[in-house]
Design a protein around this motif. Structure first.
Motif, PDB file in Angstrom:
ATOM      1  N   LYS A   5      33.845  35.987  42.646  1.00  0.00           N
ATOM      2  CA  LYS A   5      33.078  34.575  42.309  1.00  0.00           C
ATOM      3  C   LYS A   5      32.937  34.472  40.856  1.00  0.00           C
ATOM      4  O   LYS A   5      31.955  34.986  40.264  1.00  0.00           O
ATOM      5  N   VAL A   6      33.813  33.394  40.441  1.00  0.00           N
ATOM      6  CA  VAL A   6      33.696  33.454  38.674  1.00  0.00           C
ATOM      7  C   VAL A   6      32.485  32.679  38.268  1.00  0.00           C
ATOM      8  O   VAL A   6      32.042  31.501  38.695  1.00  0.00           O
ATOM      9  N   GLU A   7      31.340  33.122  37.554  1.00  0.00           N
ATOM     10  CA  GLU A   7      30.323  32.491  36.914  1.00  0.00           C
ATOM     11  C   GLU A   7      30.484  32.223  35.465  1.00  0.00           C
ATOM     12  O   GLU A   7      31.699  32.472  34.811  1.00  0.00           O
ATOM     13  N   GLY A   8      29.639  31.846  34.850  1.00  0.00           N
ATOM     14  CA  GLY A   8      29.891  31.223  33.395  1.00  0.00           C
ATOM     15  C   GLY A   8      30.137  29.755  33.276  1.00  0.00           C
ATOM     16  O   GLY A   8      29.626  29.069  33.979  1.00  0.00           O
ATOM     17  N   ARG A   9      30.782  29.619  32.007  1.00  0.00           N
ATOM     18  CA  ARG A   9      30.569  28.002  31.609  1.00  0.00           C
ATOM     19  C   ARG A   9      32.149  27.612  31.551  1.00  0.00           C
ATOM     20  O   ARG A   9      32.809  28.054  30.681  1.00  0.00           O
ATOM     21  N   HIS A  10      32.670  26.823  32.213  1.00  0.00           N
ATOM     22  CA  HIS A  10      34.104  26.298  32.392  1.00  0.00           C
ATOM     23  C   HIS A  10      34.151  24.680  32.838  1.00  0.00           C
ATOM     24  O   HIS A  10      33.198  24.207  33.178  1.00  0.00           O
ATOM     25  N   LYS A  65      28.349  37.185  31.893  1.00  0.00           N
ATOM     26  CA  LYS A  65      28.891  36.993  33.381  1.00  0.00           C
ATOM     27  C   LYS A  65      30.095  37.791  33.385  1.00  0.00           C
ATOM     28  O   LYS A  65      30.634  38.012  34.652  1.00  0.00           O
ATOM     29  N   TYR A  66      30.792  38.040  32.400  1.00  0.00           N
ATOM     30  CA  TYR A  66      32.047  38.801  32.462  1.00  0.00           C
ATOM     31  C   TYR A  66      31.836  40.552  32.690  1.00  0.00           C
ATOM     32  O   TYR A  66      32.856  41.013  33.288  1.00  0.00           O
TER      33      TYR A  66
END
Length: 356
Positions: A318-323, A94-95
């Motif tokens: 748009k920040v994706e991933g696990r947060h 995602k980064y």
């Protein structure tokens, strides 16, 4: 001068990145003869670990600690203690999409400005993943404090606009947000779920309390106990403010209200109130040490935001991933650990300052 070490007599140095193979810490100055088991450290790490509930990041890290040095037959040896925690659920994909963009609220730009290079995978060294090493070392510090009958309690007192109205210590570890007020806790959980649905995040306030701290801890002038506590807490990336005792509210008090009247309690000098939060002149007075931390909303959100790229051109991100939609529940054991590190450090320094 690199800023990766903390403490004097009890000193830690953390290392590792969010998406690297492992993170860890070296503890120097721990006295010999402190009983320590792997479980003592693991129990604290389990409280901080990701993937605990529906209101935390879905990243699954077992955070299994390995003790590489400094322990023999269940006791500390007085030598450096080395702790290792491997990263096992890393997903940097995602980064890759946003590696040339600066995430609002993150240290992406500032790290690049300082070093000319940055690890964009999960924030690298600036990630909250680094605090795992702090909790591991804080568990060792807590063992020193336990030997001196000092206990630390942390809890969430506010998330968004929802505030705890009651305090029941037994409730803290029974709910997802680590709140001492059962009814407020459920409202907080609902509020976090709502923010998560809209791709947003929430901040809040976390309180840490140290009980049975003996009077006399703290150094004069620059190394005051409250100054070191403030530095410890402000070294956490999500903390944007701290108050000790009555904190900012003393600004609206009169001296006759703010001063803690000295009394004799159980044949010892004590105070009738505790506006000072257990610290006067930078030195503990025997009352409970109370610190409250202002936690900012998690910077990584799913909503589209405006930013710039490395070339300074405006873009959208748009920040994706696990947060975590709210970091407060997992900050509690981290804040406890930072307070434990400060108190253990000052406790050992006090043994040098006064041989009585």
């Amino acid at each position: 001068m690199a800023g990766n070490s903390f403490g004097d007599a009890f000193r830690i140095t953390t290392w590792g990145e969010s998406h690297g193979p492992a993170i860890g810490v070296v503890i120097d100055g721990c006295p010999a003869g402190i009983p320590l088991r792997k479980e003592d450290i693991q129990n604290e790490l389990n409280r901080r670990s990701p993937g605990q509930s529906s209101i935390t990041t879905s990243r699954k890290e077992p955070d299994k600690v390995e003790i590489l040095a400094g322990l023999f037959d269940g006791f500390t040896t007085g030598q450096p203690i080395s702790l290792l925690i491997k990263n096992q659920d890393v997903d940097s994909s995602k980064y890759e999409k946003i590696k040339n963009l600066f995430r609002p609220g993150h240290a992406d730009f500032t790290y690049l400005a300082k070093y000319g290079i940055r690890d964009y995978r999960g924030g690298g060294r600036s990630s909250a993943r680094e605090t795992t090493a702090r909790v591991a070392s804080g568990a060792v510090a807590k063992k020193i404090l336990q030997k001196n009958k000092i206990a630390i309690i942390g809890h969430t007192v506010q998330i968004g606009l929802i505030k705890a109205e009651k305090f029941s210590q037994k409730e803290i570890e029974k709910n997802f947000v680590r709140c001492a007020d059962k009814k407020a806790a459920q409202k907080m959980v609902n509020e976090i779920h709502q923010a998560k649905k809209t791709g947003d995040s929430l901040g809040g306030i976390v309180e840490v309390i140290a009980k049975k701290v003996p009077p006399g801890l703290g150094e004069p002038v620059f190394d005051k106990l409250d100054a070191d506590i403030a530095k410890a807490m402000m070294s956490l990336g999500s903390v944007k403010g701290i108050e000790i005792g009555s904190g900012f509210s003393v600004s609206s008090m009169k001296g006759s209200e703010a001063n803690d009247e000295l009394i004799i309690k159980s044949k010892r000098i004590s105070t009738k109130t505790n506006h000072a939060g257990g610290i006067v002149g930078g030195i503990s007075n025997g009352s409970d040490i109370i610190a409250r931390l202002a936690i900012k909303p998690t910077a990584s959100i799913a909503q589209e935001q405006r930013t710039v790229n490395r070339k300074g051109r405006p873009e959208k991100i748009k920040v994706e991933g696990r947060h975590d939609p709210c970091i407060c529940p997992r900050i509690v054991p981290i804040a406890e650990s930072m307070l434990a590190l400060v108190l253990a450090d000052h406790l050992l320094k006090q043994k040098i300052a006064s041989l009585k």
